[in-house]
Write a protein that holds these residues in place. Sequence first.
Motif, PDB file in Angstrom:
ATOM      1  N   GLN A 139      29.214 -49.114 -10.035  1.00 10.06           N
ATOM      2  CA  GLN A 139      28.585 -49.479 -11.295  1.00 10.06           C
ATOM      3  C   GLN A 139      28.430 -48.303 -12.258  1.00 10.06           C
ATOM      4  O   GLN A 139      27.927 -48.474 -13.366  1.00 10.06           O
ATOM      5  N   THR A 140      28.894 -47.117 -11.873  1.00 12.04           N
ATOM      6  CA  THR A 140      28.647 -45.938 -12.705  1.00 12.04           C
ATOM      7  C   THR A 140      29.863 -45.463 -13.479  1.00 12.04           C
ATOM      8  O   THR A 140      29.762 -44.533 -14.261  1.00 12.04           O
TER       9      THR A 140
ATOM     10  N   ARG B 188      38.651 -46.733  -7.528  1.00  5.71           N
ATOM     11  CA  ARG B 188      37.765 -47.888  -7.663  1.00  5.71           C
ATOM     12  C   ARG B 188      38.531 -49.197  -7.853  1.00  5.71           C
ATOM     13  O   ARG B 188      37.987 -50.287  -7.608  1.00  5.71           O
TER      14      ARG B 188
ATOM     15  N   ILE C 128      35.590 -43.733  -5.518  1.00  5.40           N
ATOM     16  CA  ILE C 128      34.383 -44.094  -4.775  1.00  5.40           C
ATOM     17  C   ILE C 128      34.326 -43.288  -3.480  1.00  5.40           C
ATOM     18  O   ILE C 128      35.284 -43.267  -2.707  1.00  5.40           O
TER      19      ILE C 128
ATOM     20  N   ASP D 228      31.279 -58.123  -2.965  1.00  2.00           N
ATOM     21  CA  ASP D 228      30.542 -56.865  -3.082  1.00  2.00           C
ATOM     22  C   ASP D 228      31.382 -55.781  -3.745  1.00  2.00           C
ATOM     23  O   ASP D 228      30.843 -54.832  -4.293  1.00  2.00           O
TER      24      ASP D 228
ATOM     25  N   ARG E 183      30.148 -45.693  -0.884  1.00  2.00           N
ATOM     26  CA  ARG E 183      29.106 -45.599  -1.912  1.00  2.00           C
ATOM     27  C   ARG E 183      29.256 -46.713  -2.942  1.00  2.00           C
ATOM     28  O   ARG E 183      29.760 -46.530  -4.042  1.00  2.00           O
ATOM     29  N   LEU E 184      28.824 -47.922  -2.555  1.00  2.00           N
ATOM     30  CA  LEU E 184      28.970 -49.072  -3.441  1.00  2.00           C
ATOM     31  C   LEU E 184      28.206 -48.906  -4.746  1.00  2.00           C
ATOM     32  O   LEU E 184      28.560 -49.490  -5.765  1.00  2.00           O
ATOM     33  N   ASP E 185      27.151 -48.093  -4.730  1.00  2.00           N
ATOM     34  CA  ASP E 185      26.393 -47.875  -5.965  1.00  2.00           C
ATOM     35  C   ASP E 185      27.253 -47.212  -7.038  1.00  2.00           C
ATOM     36  O   ASP E 185      27.010 -47.375  -8.232  1.00  2.00           O
ATOM     37  N   GLN E 186      28.290 -46.480  -6.599  1.00  2.00           N
ATOM     38  CA  GLN E 186      29.155 -45.806  -7.560  1.00  2.00           C
ATOM     39  C   GLN E 186      30.059 -46.783  -8.308  1.00  2.00           C
ATOM     40  O   GLN E 186      30.606 -46.455  -9.364  1.00  2.00           O
TER      41      GLN E 186
ATOM     42  N   LYS F 197      30.999 -45.478   5.490  1.00  2.00           N
ATOM     43  CA  LYS F 197      29.881 -45.733   4.582  1.00  2.00           C
ATOM     44  C   LYS F 197      30.390 -45.516   3.158  1.00  2.00           C
ATOM     45  O   LYS F 197      30.552 -44.387   2.703  1.00  2.00           O
TER      46      LYS F 197
ATOM     47  N   SER G 154      34.140 -53.488  -9.073  1.00  5.25           N
ATOM     48  CA  SER G 154      34.977 -52.321  -9.374  1.00  5.25           C
ATOM     49  C   SER G 154      35.957 -52.606 -10.493  1.00  5.25           C
ATOM     50  O   SER G 154      36.542 -51.680 -11.074  1.00  5.25           O
TER      51      SER G 154
END
Length: 204
Positions: A158-159, A136, A164, A196, A153-156, A151, A200
């Motif tokens: 924030q987790t 990240r 990633i 975007d 996983r940009l949502d990751q 593709k 990270s």
Amino acid sequence: MQIDRNTIYTLSGYQFKNFSLLTEEEVEQVWKWRNHEAIRKYMYTTEIIQFESHVKFITSLKTHKNVCYWLVLKSGNPIGVVNLTDIDDGKSSAELGYYIVPEMLNAGIGLEFAYYNFMFAFQTIGCAHLHGGINRTNINALMLDSYLGCKVRLDQLQTGVEFIAWEAYREEFLSTHQGKNDMKTFVGYVKSHRKDFLISNINQ
């Protein structure tokens, strides 16, 4: 998918030399690259690898059907390593990983190197699906693979996930790859999308 470990593949000035064909000098050189701080800090395993373990691993690759590594050369000069792991012949799927040798990290070849690694996996080897994970904190790699059509996983971001996930498909990549190996276009992509990926760095 078709992998011949005894063949040195060529693609647009690049050569892909299977680890089973490496000389003793090349085996030692790869070991030094892999242990370099600039390389290992982004790996799944960040510990320093002992030379004996390194040699045993390379020897074991001769019988491992689901793992394959290549030394990547350009015009005969070594510039990096690319690997396919978790190879599934039935699904024509594999995890792709690669790195540039430490001495070439700031040589401006990152885009071209990554581009031809994907071309090699999709076009030469015949993978239909590739996947992987990017540290990240490695924002440059995240943007590079995203630019090339992966593709991510940009949502990751924030987790708190350390690596990633990303995936890419041959048909889509080969239908859109024209013009992707262009630094000017990539720089424009970075300027437009860098924000975007900056999340990270949060909570590091």
